[in-house]
Design a protein around this motif. Structure first.
Motif, mmCIF file in Angstrom:
data_model
loop_
_atom_site.group_PDB
_atom_site.id
_atom_site.type_symbol
_atom_site.label_atom_id
_atom_site.label_comp_id
_atom_site.label_asym_id
_atom_site.label_seq_id
_atom_site.Cartn_x
_atom_site.Cartn_y
_atom_site.Cartn_z
ATOM 1 N N PHE A 31 0.843 -1.198 0.000
ATOM 2 C CA PHE A 31 0.000 0.000 0.000
ATOM 3 C C PHE A 31 0.874 1.243 0.000
ATOM 4 N N TRP A 32 0.353 2.311 -0.602
ATOM 5 C CA TRP A 32 1.007 3.610 -0.515
ATOM 6 C C TRP A 32 0.930 4.066 0.943
ATOM 7 N N ILE A 33 2.048 4.555 1.473
ATOM 8 C CA ILE A 33 2.123 5.068 2.848
ATOM 9 C C ILE A 33 2.805 6.422 2.781
ATOM 10 N N SER A 34 2.157 7.437 3.335
ATOM 11 C CA SER A 34 2.729 8.786 3.327
ATOM 12 C C SER A 34 3.883 8.866 4.327
ATOM 13 N N PRO A 35 4.688 9.914 4.248
ATOM 14 C CA PRO A 35 5.772 10.083 5.220
ATOM 15 C C PRO A 35 5.289 10.174 6.669
ATOM 16 N N ASP A 36 4.027 10.627 6.872
ATOM 17 C CA ASP A 36 3.491 10.687 8.241
ATOM 18 C C ASP A 36 2.582 9.493 8.539
ATOM 19 N N ASN A 37 2.793 8.400 7.799
ATOM 20 C CA ASN A 37 2.110 7.115 8.028
ATOM 21 C C ASN A 37 0.602 7.157 7.819
ATOM 22 N N ARG A 38 0.170 7.812 6.727
ATOM 23 C CA ARG A 38 -1.230 7.748 6.318
ATOM 24 C C ARG A 38 -1.354 6.751 5.175
ATOM 25 N N VAL A 39 -2.520 6.119 5.101
ATOM 26 C CA VAL A 39 -2.857 5.238 3.979
ATOM 27 C C VAL A 39 -4.196 5.697 3.428
#
Length: 98
Positions: A31-39
């Motif tokens: 899954f795509w994960i943002s630098p601040d750990n959002r999906v």
């Protein structure tokens, strides 16, 4: 999760542990994960085994923060820790002792 909840842990301690498990599962699933750990919200639903429709309904009722800024081709995202905190808040005290 990987082990039963410890009834001596606080909600935030349980959520921290659960968020680590969810983050690892998100990475394993690619899954795509943002630098601040959002999906993406739909990926968040998959992480906890819910349908996207049911998950979106529960999120709307819960007050969990959903980010409209998106990212990774997602229109809406959720922090993995917020997902874990919400999930752990649903644990009934009787379930924690089991």
């Amino acid at each position: 999760m990987t082990s039963p909840a410890d009834p001596g842990q606080t909600l935030h301690e349980r959520a921290a542990r659960t968020s680590q498990v969810l983050l690892a599962a998100a990475r394993d699933a690619g899954f795509w994960i943002s630098p601040d750990n959002r999906v993406g919200v739909d990926d968040g639903a998959k992480l906890i085994g819910m349908s996207s429709k049911g998950f979106n309904k529960r999120l709307a009722e819960s007050g969990v923060l959903v980010y409209q800024a998106g990212g990774g081709r997602h229109k809406r995202t959720i922090r993995i820790y917020d997902l874990a905190l919400w999930l752990e808040s649903l644990a009934a005290p009787a379930n924690l002792a089991a």
